[in-house]
Design an enzyme around this catalytic site. Sequence first.
Site, PDB file in Angstrom:
ATOM      1  CG  HIS A  98     -16.623  31.341   8.813  1.00  0.00           C
ATOM      2  ND1 HIS A  98     -16.455  31.405   7.450  1.00  0.00           N
ATOM      3  CD2 HIS A  98     -16.789  30.010   9.082  1.00  0.00           C
ATOM      4  CE1 HIS A  98     -16.550  30.196   6.918  1.00  0.00           C
ATOM      5  NE2 HIS A  98     -16.733  29.324   7.889  1.00  0.00           N
ATOM      6  CG  ASN A 171     -17.178  27.576   3.058  1.00  0.00           C
ATOM      7  OD1 ASN A 171     -17.411  28.566   3.748  1.00  0.00           O
ATOM      8  ND2 ASN A 171     -16.876  26.401   3.566  1.00  0.00           N
ATOM      9  CG  HIS A 362     -29.941  28.570  11.851  1.00  0.00           C
ATOM     10  ND1 HIS A 362     -29.208  27.405  11.957  1.00  0.00           N
ATOM     11  CD2 HIS A 362     -31.211  28.250  12.216  1.00  0.00           C
ATOM     12  CE1 HIS A 362     -30.005  26.431  12.371  1.00  0.00           C
ATOM     13  NE2 HIS A 362     -31.215  26.909  12.527  1.00  0.00           N
TER      14      HIS A 362
HETATM   15 FE1  HDD Z   1     -20.006  26.738   9.471  1.00  0.00          FE
HETATM   16  C1  HDD Z   1     -19.946  29.903  10.678  1.00  0.00           C
HETATM   17  C2  HDD Z   1     -19.871  27.933   6.265  1.00  0.00           C
HETATM   18  C3  HDD Z   1     -19.651  23.528   8.279  1.00  0.00           C
HETATM   19  C4  HDD Z   1     -20.479  25.550  12.562  1.00  0.00           C
HETATM   20  N1  HDD Z   1     -19.924  28.558   8.640  1.00  0.00           N
HETATM   21  C5  HDD Z   1     -19.913  29.752   9.295  1.00  0.00           C
HETATM   22  C6  HDD Z   1     -19.878  30.830   8.353  1.00  0.00           C
HETATM   23  C7  HDD Z   1     -19.852  30.276   7.110  1.00  0.00           C
HETATM   24  C8  HDD Z   1     -19.882  28.848   7.286  1.00  0.00           C
HETATM   25  C9  HDD Z   1     -19.798  31.015   5.801  1.00  0.00           C
HETATM   26  C10 HDD Z   1     -19.820  32.302   8.712  1.00  0.00           C
HETATM   27  C11 HDD Z   1     -21.189  32.914   8.760  1.00  0.00           C
HETATM   28  C12 HDD Z   1     -21.078  34.391   9.052  1.00  0.00           C
HETATM   29  O1  HDD Z   1     -20.547  35.109   8.202  1.00  0.00           O
HETATM   30  O2  HDD Z   1     -21.500  34.795  10.144  1.00  0.00           O
HETATM   31  N2  HDD Z   1     -19.726  25.898   7.656  1.00  0.00           N
HETATM   32  C13 HDD Z   1     -19.806  26.565   6.445  1.00  0.00           C
HETATM   33  C14 HDD Z   1     -19.808  25.589   5.383  1.00  0.00           C
HETATM   34  C15 HDD Z   1     -19.727  24.354   5.946  1.00  0.00           C
HETATM   35  C16 HDD Z   1     -19.689  24.556   7.375  1.00  0.00           C
HETATM   36  C17 HDD Z   1     -19.905  25.937   3.909  1.00  0.00           C
HETATM   37  C18 HDD Z   1     -19.721  23.016   5.301  1.00  0.00           C
HETATM   38  C19 HDD Z   1     -20.330  22.731   4.201  1.00  0.00           C
HETATM   39  N3  HDD Z   1     -20.022  24.888  10.272  1.00  0.00           N
HETATM   40  C20 HDD Z   1     -19.901  23.689   9.615  1.00  0.00           C
HETATM   41  C21 HDD Z   1     -20.114  22.598  10.541  1.00  0.00           C
HETATM   42  C22 HDD Z   1     -20.369  23.164  11.754  1.00  0.00           C
HETATM   43  C23 HDD Z   1     -20.299  24.594  11.568  1.00  0.00           C
HETATM   44  C24 HDD Z   1     -20.063  21.133  10.172  1.00  0.00           C
HETATM   45  C25 HDD Z   1     -20.664  22.519  13.076  1.00  0.00           C
HETATM   46  C26 HDD Z   1     -21.129  21.339  13.250  1.00  0.00           C
HETATM   47  N4  HDD Z   1     -20.103  27.584  11.313  1.00  0.00           N
HETATM   48  C27 HDD Z   1     -20.355  26.896  12.441  1.00  0.00           C
HETATM   49  C28 HDD Z   1     -20.548  27.793  13.652  1.00  0.00           C
HETATM   50  C29 HDD Z   1     -20.371  29.208  13.023  1.00  0.00           C
HETATM   51  C30 HDD Z   1     -20.097  28.905  11.572  1.00  0.00           C
HETATM   52  C31 HDD Z   1     -19.699  27.451  14.819  1.00  0.00           C
HETATM   53  C32 HDD Z   1     -19.355  30.128  13.676  1.00  0.00           C
HETATM   54  C33 HDD Z   1     -20.004  31.473  13.769  1.00  0.00           C
HETATM   55  C34 HDD Z   1     -21.384  31.241  13.411  1.00  0.00           C
HETATM   56  O3  HDD Z   1     -21.579  29.919  13.110  1.00  0.00           O
HETATM   57  O4  HDD Z   1     -22.275  32.059  13.410  1.00  0.00           O
HETATM   58  O5  HDD Z   1     -21.814  27.619  14.176  1.00  0.00           O
END
Ligand code: HDD
Length: 735
Positions: A98, A171, A362
Amino acid sequence: MPKRAPATAAKKTNSKPDPRPARGPKATNATSAKIKALEAFHDAPSGAVLTSDQGVAIPHTDDSLKAGLRGPTLLDDFHLREKITHFDHERIPERVVHARGSAAHGVFQVYDSLEQYTSAGFLCDPRRETPVFVRFSTVVGSRGSADTARDVRGFATKFYTQEGNFDLVGNNMPVFFIQDGIKFPDLVHAVKPEPAHEMPQAASAHDSFWDFVSLVPETAHMVMWLMSDRAIPRSLRMMEGFGVHTFRLINAKGKSSFVKFHWKPLLGAHSLVWDEALTLMGKDPDFHRRDLWNAIESGAFPEWELGLQIIPAGDELKYDFDLLDATKLVPEELVPVQRVGKLTLNRNPQNFFAETEQVAFHVGNLVPGIGITNDPLFQARLFSYVDTQLTRLGGPNFAEIPINRPIAAVANHHQDGLQRTTINTGTANYHPNSLGGGCPFLADAKSGYAHFPEPVDGVKTRERSERFLDHFSQATLFLHSLSAVERQHLTDACRFELSKVTRKEVRARVLSLFREIDPKLAEDVSIAIGVAVPKSFPVPPSGTRASTHRGDNGGISVAPSLSLEHQPKTSIKTRKVAVLAADGFEDEHVIALQAALVAAGATAELVSPVLGMITGARGKKLEVDKTFKNAASVFYDAVFVPGGAENLDALRGNIDARLFVAEAFRHCKTLGAAGEGVALLAAADLADVKLATGSKELVDEQGVVTAGAGVKTHALVRLLIAALATHRHWERASG
Ligand code: HDD
């Protein structure tokens, strides 16, 4: 021109009456509090004198301090050193997923109290306006990648509620690739550019992604969504949003229900066609970002309704899919979506880095009345989000960054850490204490956050529930719920993606996965990728089992709510029409169309061979907005060519004008022409579509509306607007 939609929030469709007066960016107390809180961190007002970081006035910033006119630069130059040092450290790590995002401020307000289900204050008080910050994103591409890549879109909302921040990090698709967060690094490694050469950028069309898919059958459902038109939205303003997981709502009496969160765009959900998305990646990589920014600047505030699917606690095991399995959705046909409130985005960020880049979401930012479930994807996310911000935002104090600060007061025993900005006073940084009079006090059980007391009993295991192993029923349901055109687009997308996979064995394994979803899909894709559908489904490696059992999807074989064809198509609000014109255009054609579009909340832009003023046959002077070189039909939803002999002469000989029309036709967009302008459409070779030939003739065929010079302009414009409201004319051969 350009004419903008009126600066009032768009009216709701299909929704409850708005309890509030029509609103511009006028703010209520909570919103003003957030605005004020951010203002406290604004830089010096305009007119201020340049200073160093220490506030020392700087009279010169164009030459470094040197020993003599042609001599070496001196270390004494503290201004040079500070300026370069700060610049050297401007970049922070981009989000691991993202990374590319666009955001906006706004407000949320619930229509009626939901206290029956939840004690969350912002969902119980219809008079309360809650400030929000929403960040949309693509998942795979880097910060500078193009907006229209085929990808999932993030839809993350931070509600600054009076009881603290609630983040709904969702999403634009209601399901996910995997069931357990432990596989998230594998998924992301597979879809990101390959490690040897960092290619391809922002694309899933490569070997490692499809290798992963072929070996992990639980991806089947999400892959169908990813290959569908949902993955190439027309606008961020025209996307649905989903919380994906099953959450809990908990009321003041402690009663809990399960809930799925939805965002329903009031403009409906609409998509691009793939060829258009590809062209846009080059013509305007910022297409979605620009569209969101411009809409808000012009006062056409994007709006969504919050939708809830509420599932009584007693129905937890009612369906043959599991509510804890994020690869499954609850069809709206089984549990209808109740529209309970409205989100309006009404303010663009003032500083991209400070707000859009530094915002930290978060999934564990929860408020009383909203709880989580044991979904193993959700559970892993609870760890990941804080963990990732520690590196990205440089330490444990990222909640103090202005955009992340709650409007609710913060009082706790944290101290120190990199970039701490709070100056904690007193000595009592522990609990319990008497030196600080016991402060901060513990909240009483009613107002504080309480985890839902769900009974838990089990043995430690790394297995999955059998209820998680039917990976194909809902993938099939999704595919079978699409219109014929949507299904064709999905098939074409699979053909394109797999044609980019170099290893034939991977292509073959994916076909065997597709066959489990629908044998015809596998055959249709197979024809285009030079690989036959294998006879058997390979046994996947351990941990990614699939069951041979197929559920009945709650007794439905088609769910119309899953198809974009069933989205409301009544409004042309914020749609953009290109008016192709040069000197000598028929004044009335342009003026009447422009007035009608503006009245309906749409926009018209004048596209001509060069910038400057052009003059109509009857003397109307108009300023050109774009040229054939800096614009293209992919920027617009429709194209109109007015009459005028001199106008036609200038356009018909211009290959860019003819291509403009032909491309809009190919992308199934509305086209219109009047009088002599019809000849430009004829010159663009629009297959066999009938065009008006006689002076009194008015023809409306396949979204191509043409009128002879003797037809009243308003009759033509009426038909054109009706055609534009349908958005695309799929009856044309190709999209
Ligand atoms: Fe995630 C970012 C949505 C599963 C780990 N995620 C992130 C963002 C969105 C989502 C919209 C961007 C937020 C922003 O604009 O800063 N993610 C989802 C959805 C998931 C999902 C809808 C499943 C239903 N994500 C998911 C899993 C993991 C992560 C299973 C880890 C175990 N996601 C992250 C992250 C991020 C992230 C690595 C990257 C940047 C951030 O968090 O701030 O922690």
